[in-house]
Write an enzyme that holds these catalytic residues in place. Structure first.
Site, PDB file in Angstrom:
ATOM      1  N   HIS A  23     -48.382 -21.791 107.605  1.00 48.57           N
ATOM      2  CA  HIS A  23     -49.197 -21.479 108.794  1.00 48.57           C
ATOM      3  C   HIS A  23     -49.383 -22.751 109.620  1.00 48.57           C
ATOM      4  CE1 HIS A  23     -51.186 -17.857 106.548  1.00 48.57           C
ATOM      5  NE2 HIS A  23     -49.990 -17.561 107.006  1.00 48.57           N
ATOM      6  N   HIS A  79     -44.923  -6.134 105.940  1.00 48.30           N
ATOM      7  CA  HIS A  79     -45.792  -7.037 106.720  1.00 48.30           C
ATOM      8  C   HIS A  79     -44.877  -7.869 107.613  1.00 48.30           C
ATOM      9  CE1 HIS A  79     -48.635 -10.169 107.630  1.00 48.30           C
ATOM     10  NE2 HIS A  79     -48.357 -10.963 106.618  1.00 48.30           N
ATOM     11  N   GLU A  81     -45.253 -10.773 109.241  1.00 45.91           N
ATOM     12  CA  GLU A  81     -45.293 -12.233 109.363  1.00 45.91           C
ATOM     13  C   GLU A  81     -43.899 -12.787 109.025  1.00 45.91           C
ATOM     14  OE1 GLU A  81     -48.797 -13.861 107.499  1.00 45.91           O
ATOM     15  OE2 GLU A  81     -48.566 -15.762 108.549  1.00 45.91           O
ATOM     16  N   ASP A  83     -42.553 -15.050 107.431  1.00 44.82           N
ATOM     17  CA  ASP A  83     -42.126 -15.450 106.077  1.00 44.82           C
ATOM     18  C   ASP A  83     -41.578 -14.248 105.300  1.00 44.82           C
ATOM     19  OD1 ASP A  83     -44.878 -14.753 106.283  1.00 44.82           O
ATOM     20  OD2 ASP A  83     -45.278 -15.520 104.269  1.00 44.82           O
ATOM     21  N   HIS A 145     -53.405  -9.002 104.618  1.00 43.72           N
ATOM     22  CA  HIS A 145     -54.397  -9.719 105.399  1.00 43.72           C
ATOM     23  C   HIS A 145     -54.171  -9.607 106.913  1.00 43.72           C
ATOM     24  CE1 HIS A 145     -51.915 -13.483 106.375  1.00 43.72           C
ATOM     25  NE2 HIS A 145     -51.099 -12.704 105.717  1.00 43.72           N
ATOM     26  N   ASP A 164     -48.336  -9.674 100.439  1.00 43.02           N
ATOM     27  CA  ASP A 164     -49.118 -10.904 100.229  1.00 43.02           C
ATOM     28  C   ASP A 164     -50.224 -10.741  99.176  1.00 43.02           C
ATOM     29  OD1 ASP A 164     -47.884 -12.706 102.006  1.00 43.02           O
ATOM     30  OD2 ASP A 164     -49.006 -11.952 103.711  1.00 43.02           O
ATOM     31  N   TYR A 192     -55.211 -19.108  97.134  1.00 44.31           N
ATOM     32  CA  TYR A 192     -54.651 -18.124  98.068  1.00 44.31           C
ATOM     33  C   TYR A 192     -55.750 -17.144  98.503  1.00 44.31           C
ATOM     34  CZ  TYR A 192     -50.884 -15.112  99.855  1.00 44.31           C
ATOM     35  OH  TYR A 192     -50.038 -14.382 100.645  1.00 44.31           O
ATOM     36  N   HIS A 225     -45.084 -13.409  97.288  1.00 47.78           N
ATOM     37  CA  HIS A 225     -45.086 -14.854  97.017  1.00 47.78           C
ATOM     38  C   HIS A 225     -45.440 -15.080  95.554  1.00 47.78           C
ATOM     39  CE1 HIS A 225     -44.982 -15.991 101.247  1.00 47.78           C
ATOM     40  NE2 HIS A 225     -46.069 -15.293 101.500  1.00 47.78           N
TER      41      HIS A 225
HETATM   42 FE1  FEO Z   1     -48.900 -12.958 105.611  1.00 49.32          FE
HETATM   43 FE2  FEO Z   1     -46.783 -14.220 103.358  1.00 49.32          FE
HETATM   44  O1  FEO Z   1     -47.319 -13.721 105.040  1.00 49.32           O
END
Ligand code: FEO
Length: 399
Positions: A23, A79, A81, A83, A145, A164, A192, A225
């Site tokens: 981020h 999701h 994002e 990544d 999230h 996530d 996290y 992750h």
């Molecule tokens: Fe919310 Fe691992 O990205």
């Protein structure tokens, strides 16, 4: 690299040993991370999530070793994002018509990010996708999230793909929870939670209840992750429930920055005052100019109370303390006590500013704070110790 998890379900993600910030520079990743992508082969072939943008080409090359891309029938993006969705542009160049299953909100965020009109299929909680012997059940997880976050559940093998949620930025040569150092694993998991999931505390409990009501057996949780939870996967679910209830340990953190050590001497005297009252309580002294901010926030998450100190500079506070206070404003910590302190030479605004920022971040102030002109003398050191006594006494009856 890829490997079979179970029954034609493959991990096809990327281990990233080198990354140290996420981020932007908001989240430190001392232990690297992984971007977990999964391939399910049934009568239909499904790809769940991809990897971060810089690894897109490597991901596609790796995937091609494993499967002819034309054989992928469905892509699921839990999701948006980057990544997790970052390899979509490269992938869609190869298989442009393959349907992308995602939540309605993810449709907006993917389009917003990549400006592409791919073959989107929006899904909502309860929708199912038959892939042959098995089915995928979609469960939206808004604000866990991002507004677009979603889980999906694979029947027969009873796997929850949680994206996530339940993840950690943790890279290791192993990818299962029972194979890695447990202390390290849970240290990264709580970090996290504290830094990413905490603002959605209330939704965590609600989502867990919703999933329990579905009465679906869960034998494995495949996050996006870190490790795959295959050994007692509910351990991390129970931890999430515990952490979501305004979690606290018997800890007080003293967080400060200092110009010529006066504020530091105050911090040390406060720490002594705490220990004089309660030798059992954990006290952490964290200088914001040399400590990692993501780690400090994890310590705040564990604390029942924090004392925050800064020298006064240019009628304000030191920038590292300001950055810390600004960040905790959005993390919605609750039921924690706060107190400001600091030294000054002439105008002395720091204590008032810190108190206001702590209140804005939802902390209950123990008092208006304590400031010392120039160097703390014997008397003001004694006052700081008394302040420490007060903080220690204030948390005595908090479980
Ligand atoms: Fe919310 Fe691992 O990205």
């Amino acid at each position: 690299m890829s490997f079979e998890i179970i029954n034609n379900i493959y991990w096809v993600g990327k281990t990233d040993w080198e990354i140290r910030n996420f981020h932007g520079k908001e989240y430190s990743t001392h232990k690297g991370t992984t971007y977990n992508s999964y391939l399910i082969k049934d009568e239909k072939t499904v790809l769940i999530d991809t990897v971060w943008t810089p690894y897109a080409k490597e991901f596609i090359t790796n995937l091609k070793k494993h499967i002819d891309l034309e054989q992928i029938d469905y892509i699921i993006i839990n999701h948006a994002e980057p990544d997790h969705s970052g390899a979509l542009p490269e992938l869609m160049k190869e298989i442009p018509n393959t349907p992308i299953y995602c939540s309605e909100n993810a449709l907006k965020s993917i389009k917003g990010y990549y400006k592409e009109e791919w073959n989107f299929v929006p899904v909502k909680t309860g929708d199912r996708l038959n892939i042959g012997v098995r089915e995928l059940l979609f469960i939206e997880a808004r604000m866990l999230h991002w507004p677009d976050s979603m889980f999906c559940y694979l029947t027969n093998d009873n796997i929850l793909f949680s994206n996530d949620a339940f993840g950690q930025h943790y890279c290791s040569e192993h990818l299962y929870n029972d194979q890695v150092d447990q202390f390290e694993l849970f240290q990264e998991a709580i970090k996290y939670y504290a830094n990413i999931i905490n603002p959605s505390n209330k939704l965590v409990q609600k989502k867990v209840d919703e999933i329990l009501k579905l009465e679906i057996p869960i034998e494995m949780i495949c996050t996006s992750h870190g490790v795959i939870w295959r050994d007692n996967p509910f351990d991390i679910v129970h931890k999430y429930v515990e952490w979501s209830k305004d979690y606290q340990e018997n800890q007080i953190s003293i967080i400060y920055d200092t110009m010529y050590n006066s504020t530091k001497f105050m911090a040390e005297a406060i720490a002594k005052g705490i220990k004089d009252i309660d030798n059992e309580v954990t006290v952490k002294l964290l200088n914001t100019s040399v400590s990692d901010r993501t780690d400090i926030i994890t310590e705040v998450f564990k604390s029942k109370a924090i004392a925050v100190g800064s020298s006064t500079i240019n009628s304000g506070i030191l920038s590292s303390v300001n950055a810390f206070l600004d960040e905790i404003k959005g993390l919605k910590f609750k039921n924690k006590k706060g107190l400001a302190f600091g030294s000054y030479g002439w105008s002395g605004e720091s204590v008032k500013i810190i108190s206001e920022m702590l209140e804005m971040a939802g902390f209950n102030l123990l008092e208006k704070g304590y400031r010392v002109l120039w160097r703390p003398d014997k008397e003001s050191i004694s006052s700081c110790e008394k302040l420490g006594n007060k903080i220690a006494n204030s948390i005595k009856n908090i479980n």
